[in-house]
Design an enzyme around this catalytic site. Structure first.
Site, short mmCIF file in Angstrom:
data_model
loop_
_atom_site.label_atom_id
_atom_site.label_comp_id
_atom_site.label_asym_id
_atom_site.label_seq_id
_atom_site.Cartn_x
_atom_site.Cartn_y
_atom_site.Cartn_z
N HIS A 14 41.05 -49.94 22.36
CA HIS A 14 40.85 -48.59 22.91
C HIS A 14 40.01 -47.70 22.01
O HIS A 14 39.56 -46.65 22.43
CB HIS A 14 42.20 -47.94 23.21
CG HIS A 14 42.84 -47.25 22.04
ND1 HIS A 14 43.09 -47.88 20.85
CD2 HIS A 14 43.28 -45.98 21.89
CE1 HIS A 14 43.66 -47.02 20.02
NE2 HIS A 14 43.79 -45.86 20.61
N GLY A 15 39.82 -48.08 20.78
CA GLY A 15 39.04 -47.22 19.88
C GLY A 15 38.86 -47.91 18.56
O GLY A 15 39.04 -49.12 18.45
N ASN A 54 42.66 -36.46 17.51
CA ASN A 54 41.45 -37.27 17.73
C ASN A 54 40.84 -37.03 19.11
O ASN A 54 40.02 -37.81 19.57
CB ASN A 54 41.78 -38.76 17.54
CG ASN A 54 42.83 -39.24 18.52
OD1 ASN A 54 43.38 -38.46 19.30
ND2 ASN A 54 43.12 -40.53 18.49
N HIS A 55 41.23 -35.97 19.79
CA HIS A 55 40.68 -35.69 21.11
C HIS A 55 39.37 -34.92 21.01
O HIS A 55 39.21 -34.08 20.14
CB HIS A 55 41.71 -34.93 21.96
CG HIS A 55 42.93 -35.75 22.24
ND1 HIS A 55 44.14 -35.21 22.57
CD2 HIS A 55 43.10 -37.09 22.22
CE1 HIS A 55 45.02 -36.19 22.76
NE2 HIS A 55 44.41 -37.34 22.53
N ASP A 71 51.73 -39.32 24.07
CA ASP A 71 50.59 -38.81 24.84
C ASP A 71 50.36 -39.71 26.05
O ASP A 71 49.45 -40.53 26.08
CB ASP A 71 49.35 -38.70 23.97
CG ASP A 71 48.36 -37.71 24.57
OD1 ASP A 71 48.64 -37.20 25.68
OD2 ASP A 71 47.34 -37.44 23.94
N LEU A 76 35.28 -33.93 23.17
CA LEU A 76 34.29 -34.08 24.22
C LEU A 76 32.96 -34.28 23.52
O LEU A 76 32.61 -33.49 22.64
CB LEU A 76 34.26 -32.82 25.10
CG LEU A 76 33.36 -32.85 26.34
CD1 LEU A 76 33.89 -31.87 27.38
CD2 LEU A 76 31.91 -32.55 26.06
N GLU A 77 32.26 -35.34 23.88
CA GLU A 77 30.99 -35.62 23.21
C GLU A 77 29.86 -35.79 24.21
O GLU A 77 30.06 -36.30 25.31
CB GLU A 77 31.08 -36.93 22.39
CG GLU A 77 31.83 -36.78 21.08
CD GLU A 77 31.76 -38.01 20.18
OE1 GLU A 77 32.14 -37.87 19.02
OE2 GLU A 77 31.33 -39.09 20.64
#
Lengths: 126, 477
Positions: free
Chosen positions: B400-401, B203-204, B96, B206-207
């Site tokens: 990153h997460g 895991n993609h 990705d 929009l929040e």
């Protein structure tokens, strides 16, 4: 996500891995084998051939928006010829859980076991 | 704690594996004791493998959220010198390409969102294509695809998606230089033709989130963040195009590695010398993939703005920043007192330039680059800022997460998607997803404690904590 298939031949083990690939996305019994797509790939190294085969399937799934539930494979001299049967993704019926990005070379193995059966496995990125 | 790998504790938040065997440089892991203890031995094995690649400079690094990846650990950072036989690795960037996070202010407080939140989440779920089999409304022909691959978010703005001012707040000002669309195959293009402006799955997401806590008021003010503000986080990447570029170049690199005299400890680390035809071809294609991701997040931003304009016309969505966490970029870094041009791979790691770095937009340069850390749905996300020490610690990189703590399979055994959605709804967090199994696989409990990860990143000196966000609305594949 790891995929592993067993079979009496290498081709059967490859078919089982392909079924496992669909199972990462949806329940296999929800996918009707209506539409046929023919796929071929070639590689002398059986392990690299497995990655090629899965990536060819992933490409067909992505571009034709298909899910597959039946496979017939022959492998001869590093050449794989396959037919895959499936149907278009139906989001309300298949409830697809993940989109597969690609097959990796991690935990990649194609080998004949002591009992004569074949094992084929690799990890896919989802 | 690893039995097999001799970890030496360098400081409270830094651990070292000295070079042995084929390792050319040490492996360095930034983490607290709990995170280190919970790390799979595979992380250390993969880090040692990376440390053995030709032309690697200084050390192979793992961030506090590191977990077992493909070839490189996820949360891995490694820099290579082209003049010392350094390599570029398709596996070191991953499938990705340029997956990343974009954060937007909304100009609204969370109280203004609450009364219409159901309407808002449903409208976002309708308007932003998400999940397997979803298609965008933009269908690119070959010429349009080439322009997009060359122009990135700048192309998207020219097409009417968003404002020119957005570009200032995107890495590379929204357009990655050196992209070579000619190296992007017909198959990669085909895989992308219906996928522009789609979120994807896994895991993609929009929040819409609430700024729950400010840790550093000075930097938060510079980023335009106040407690109780509503912000938007978008997490996605280069979609099918990036996946196909990764797939194809990984194979080419596996096939020719031995011809380049490269002995691969793991086929997934497939790489090519930067100064080789294949290395340059990959860099050209990978940069085009970065532009695809930047254009994709720009289009999704436009769709999000349209939804807010309908539901909450008062909203004004402006970019805080846009970071990519799967990349290889040419950067200048000091090594042993000398500036060197290096190709820095970050796989599941965020660039975190410190104050004063000329790559940071002028308006933010005094405080450092925003570092956007997406948590899992239902937990929390964080905004950090690049630190001055980061340059010497990790080539200016941070986590990153949260990082997965268990497999998807195990998560589906522990949770059911419907009950995850219901439990979160009871806490006021609304989730919309086409797949309940997908939700179960992404259950908050399947991830590491993101707060422990950012705390370790800050204490190790990689970045400074600025603000903590809690999710209120989430759409995901």
């Amino acid at each position: 996500m790891g995929l592993r298939g067993y079979g009496q031949t290498m081709a059967q083990a490859f078919e089982q891995v392909a079924l496992a690939l669909t199972a990462t996305v949806t329940e296999l019994d929800r996918v009707a084998p209506q539409q046929r797509v023919d796929i071929d790939c070639e590689c002398a190294d059986p392990e690299l051939l497995l990655v090629d085969w899965l990536n060819a399937l992933i490409y067909e799934m992505a571009t034709r928006k298909l899910l597959f539930s039946r496979f017939e494979i022959t492998i001869e001299g590093g050449r794989l010829d396959a037919s895959a049967w499936g149907e278009m993704v139906n989001r309300s019926r298949h409830r697809p859980a993940v989109e597969v990005k690609g097959a990796t070379y991690t935990a990649l193995q194609v080998a004949q076991q002591e009992n004569g059966d074949w094992l084929a496995q690799c990890i896919i990125d989802v | 704690m690893s039995q097999e790998y001799p970890l030496q504790r360098e400081s409270e938040f830094s651990w070292r594996i000295d070079p042995s065997g084929k390792m050319r440089v040490p492996g360095i892991i930034y983490a607290d004791e709990t995170l280190i203890r919970e790390m799979d031995d595979k992380v250390f094995e993969q880090l040692c493998n990376v440390a053995s690649l030709p032309g690697i400079v200084q050390a192979a690094y793992a961030m506090p959220d590191a977990h077992w990846g493909y070839g490189f650990p996820i949360g891995g950072v490694a820099a290579f010198d082209p003049d010392l036989g350094g390599v570029v690795s398709a596996g070191g960037v991953g499938f990705d390409i340029s997956c990343g996070v974009r954060a937007l202010r909304t100009g609204l407080s969370i109280e203004e969102i609450e009364p219409v939140k159901k309407q808002l989440v449903d409208a976002l779920f309708r308007q932003v294509p998400v999940g397997v089999g979803s298609t965008g409304r933009i269908h690119l022909n070959d010429k349009g695809m080439t322009a997009m691959l060359k122009g990135g978010a700048r192309w998207a703005v020219e097409q009417g998606f968003g404002e020119p001012g957005d570009l200032e707040r995107i890495e590379e000002k929204g357009c990655m230089a050196g992209a070579d669309p000619g190296e992007v195959s017909a198959r990669a293009r085909k895989r992308q033709q219906d996928e522009m402006g789609t979120l994807g799955s896994g895991n993609h997401y929009l929040e819409v989130q609430r700024v729950a806590e400010i840790y550093d008021p000075r930097i938060a003010t510079a980023f335009g963040l106040r407690e109780n503000d509503a912000v938007v986080f978008i997490h996605c990447g280069s979609r099918g195009l990036g996946h196909q570029i990764g797939t194809e170049f990984l194979k080419y690199m596996v096939l020719v590695a031995s011809r380049h005299g490269i002995e691969l400890p793991d086929r997934e680390l497939a790489c090519a010398p930067i100064n080789s035809e294949l290395g340059q071809a990959y860099l050209g294609a990978m940069r085009a993939g970065i532009n695809c991701a930047l254009a994709n997040r720009q289009i999704i931003t436009h769709l999000t703005r349209q939804v807010f304009a309908d539901v909450l016309p008062k909203a004004d969505l402006t970019l805080i920043f846009d970071v990519s966490h799967n990349t290889c970029k040419l950067e200048s870094h000091p090594v042993a007192g000398r500036q060197r041009k290096l190709y820095v791979h970050r796989k599941g790691a965020t660039r975190a330039f410190g104050p004063g770095n000329p790559e940071i937009p002028e308006t933010l340069r005094a405080v450092g680059q925003p570092v956007l850390i997406g948590g899992s749905m239902g937990t929390e996300s964080h905004i950090l800022a690049g630190s001055e020490q980061g340059a010497g610690l990790s080539f200016n990189s941070a986590c990153h997460g949260a990082g997965r703590a268990m497999s998807r399979h195990r998560a589906t055994k522990l949770w059911r998607g419907r009950s995850v959605v219901d439990e979160l709804a009871e806490r006021g967090i609304l989730i919309r997803s086409p797949s309940m199994r997908g939700v179960a696989e992404e259950a908050p409990g399947a991830y590491k404690d993101v707060r422990a990860v950012v705390d370790a990143a800050e204490k190790a000196g990689l970045a400074k904590k600025v603000a903590r966000m809690e999710p209120r609305l989430c759409i995901k594949g």
